[in-house]
Design an enzyme around this catalytic site. Structure first.
Site, mmCIF file in Angstrom:
data_model
loop_
_atom_site.group_PDB
_atom_site.id
_atom_site.type_symbol
_atom_site.label_atom_id
_atom_site.label_comp_id
_atom_site.label_asym_id
_atom_site.label_seq_id
_atom_site.Cartn_x
_atom_site.Cartn_y
_atom_site.Cartn_z
ATOM 1 N N HIS A 6 0.824 -1.212 0.000
ATOM 2 C CA HIS A 6 0.000 0.000 0.000
ATOM 3 C C HIS A 6 0.855 1.257 0.000
ATOM 4 O O HIS A 6 0.541 2.243 -0.679
ATOM 5 C CB HIS A 6 -0.912 0.001 1.236
ATOM 6 N N CYS A 8 -0.868 -3.212 -17.088
ATOM 7 C CA CYS A 8 -1.670 -2.339 -16.220
ATOM 8 C C CYS A 8 -1.287 -2.497 -14.753
ATOM 9 O O CYS A 8 -1.967 -1.992 -13.872
ATOM 10 C CB CYS A 8 -3.172 -2.601 -16.410
#
Length: 565
Positions: free
Chosen positions: A198, A496
């Site tokens: 994160h 991606c």
């Protein structure tokens, strides 16, 4: 300013995994963020008359923590909003409350009960590995916030620096990183985490130079002068300030030049490359549309429904999707990913509970196998949104493992007048890319999961951060196989995953034959500017270097030398 380092003192260099390029220098702001032991001691057992009273206090604290996350999520965008919303759900989790209730009922005080319950879930999530292990930092952050509310202290978090500083921590929770001001926090260093943690994802979104997995980082004294290199992964402690400031200025000038790039993307000899944006909702889609992108390479539809207990109707889904598609009705296109729920993104109306290893379980496309109509209704909604907006719409499925799955999905998509593709996240899909392309119109490589699955390494395990590096030669070989299949079939192959946001790696990926790169919108200009400065021949040379390298650092060093960085 902090006290200058003793020029006679020898500088020391720490090393980690670079995740956001750029050079930063300044005093270390070391964050530990624990609730004060004195406040916990004063609280004692809380003086509750009964277990029910203790649970009522827990419920009040849990709601306050969840509300705090939700407010931050509303003010955030993209990946930051995603992880904050997930943390709000975790704070309200009934299973966590049940574990607290069990410990309180067994005679534990409320704070020990909270800690024992969180530790129970930490153990479970850690044993699951994969994406679930990524939630451990979030759980520990929630524990600190719950305890702070119970004892009457402010929620812990990153203090606002009084001067531009480099933030140093064991790890950072989404609630810490999402609200950072890049003008005051000029660099990030963490002991834990990998390239897809994160902290790394949000640092990319904010454009803050970042190095993770730096052993010994929290032993650096607060105020010590640091030089952080987000390309090499080195953090120099106590070095020469004048030399450091020159490097920062050179890096700043380079980044400013990159920020001035306006597209469209192409190599210096004119070979076009599509640069696209990763988006999560209407707000991030609208913001990204103002960047020099040719569309959206990844619309994460599941993020719209993390807090939904029931499945939205086709019409309601279509309205949500139309808001994302609308900004690109000017001739650009949007690639919509069908629900990638499961693992660390549970959705009440879709995901399975109680899986022993959800990262290798029923997630992504697999959810539709036992849920009749789930995929069909989502595709109906996507088709309706495309019709309403007039935006060219491609659709891809996540977690595709076999050619048969690709064929079945493609038939459903084409029946609605849309263009079908699949994500290459499972090594089997890369190895069978040539056959996948017989069934679908395009492939999109999700490097985060492809790396995790190819290297059999939990992407949150600090000890394995070197394995979850997208520069790993084995991962790049799988990408090269997929890109070559695309060239032979004459069909597009894109990236991606987070790897697309690395300007140096982008050069090698284009050299392999990747036709599009999709990333956080803040990364688009640096990647575009880097590609504009190199020829197709240089890109191909970079591809040869990384595919011949024996490890990620050698691959990085080889491309940096080739480009003169």
């Amino acid at each position: 300013m902090s006290t200058p380092a003793d020029p006679a003192a020898a500088a020391t260099t720490l090393s980690g995994t670079p995740v956001v390029p750029g050079v930063a220098a300044g005093p270390a702001l070391v964050v530990r963020g624990e609730v004060s032991p004195e406040a916990i001691e004063r609280f004692g057992d809380g003086g509750f008359a009964s277990a029910d009273d203790a649970l009522a206090a827990y419920d009040q604290a849990a709601q306050a923590v969840a509300d705090s996350f939700a407010r931050k999520a509303e003010a955030a965008q993209g990946a930051a909003a995603e992880v904050l919303t997930a943390s709000a759900g975790l704070a309200r989790d009934k299973g966590l409350r049940g574990a607290v209730a069990k410990h309180v009922g067994g005679g534990d005080g409320l704070i020990p009960a909270v800690r024992a319950a969180v530790e129970q879930f930490v153990t479970v999530f850690t044993s699951m590995g994969g994406l679930m292990a990524e939630r451990v930092t979030d759980l520990q952050d929630i524990e600190r916030r719950l305890v702070a509310h119970l004892v009457g202290e402010p929620e812990p978090g990153v203090p606002t620096p009084s001067e531009p500083s480099i933030l140093v921590a064991e790890d950072l929770a989404p609630s810490d990183t999402s609200g950072l001001d890049p003008r005051l926090v000029t660099g990030l260093v963490t002991e834990r985490g990998g390239p897809t943690s994160h902290t790394a994802i949000i640092a990319r979104q904010l454009g803050i130079p970042c190095v993770v997995g730096v052993a010994g980082a929290t032993e650096v004294p607060s105020g010590a002068f640091l030089l952080l290199d987000g390309e090499s992964g080195e953090v120099e402690v106590g070095g020469d300030r004048t030399a450091a400031e020159r490097r920062v200025e050179t890096s700043r000038a380079t980044r400013e030049a990159m920020a001035a790039w306006t597209g469209p993307a192409a190599t210096s000899d004119g070979m076009p490359v599509k640069l696209l944006a990763n988006v999560a909702d209407a707000s991030s889609a609208a913001d990204a549309s103002g960047e020099p992108v040719e569309g959206v390479g990844l619309f994460r539809t599941e993020l719209c429904f993390l807090n939904r207990a029931d499945e939205p109707s086709v019409e309601e889904q279509a309205s949500i999707y139309a808001d994302v598609l609308s900004p690109y009705s000017d001739g650009r296109y949007v690639i919509v990913r069908t629900l990638d729920a499961g693992s660390d993104k549970p959705i009440a109306f879709a995901t399975h509970e109680g899986e022993e290893n959800p990262a290798l379980g029923v997630r992504g496309l697999r959810l539709s196998f036992g849920n009749p109509g789930l995929m069909e209704r989502q595709l109906d909604a996507i088709g309706l949104a495309a019709e309403q907006t007039g935006t060219e719409t491609w659709v891809m499925a996540p977690m595709v493992a076999t050619v048969a799955e690709a064929e079945e999905f493609a038939a459903l998509v084409r029946a609605r007048g849309l263009r079908p593709g699949v994500m290459v996240e499972i090594p089997s899909a890369a190895l069978l890319a040539h056959r996948m392309l017989e069934a679908v119109d395009f492939l999109s490589i999700g490097t985060n999961d492809l790396t995790q699955y190819a290297m059999a390494a939990d992407r949150m395990a600090t000890d394995l951060a070197h394995l979850t590096d997208p520069w790993q030669p084995a991962v790049l070989q799988l990408i090269a196989i997929t890109a070559e299949a695309g060239k032979r079939a004459g069909k597009p192959v894109g990236i991606c995953g987070e790897a697309a946001a690395d300007p140096l790696l982008a050069v090698a990926l284009v050299g392999m034959g990747v036709t599009s790169l999709s990333m956080a919108s803040r990364a688009v200009r640096p990647v575009g500017a880097q590609l504009a400065s190199v020829s197709t021949e240089t890109c191909e040379a970079a591809a040869e270097i990384v595919l011949a390298a024996t490890d990620p650092m050698a691959a990085r060093a080889g491309v940096r030398d080739l480009l003169g960085h």
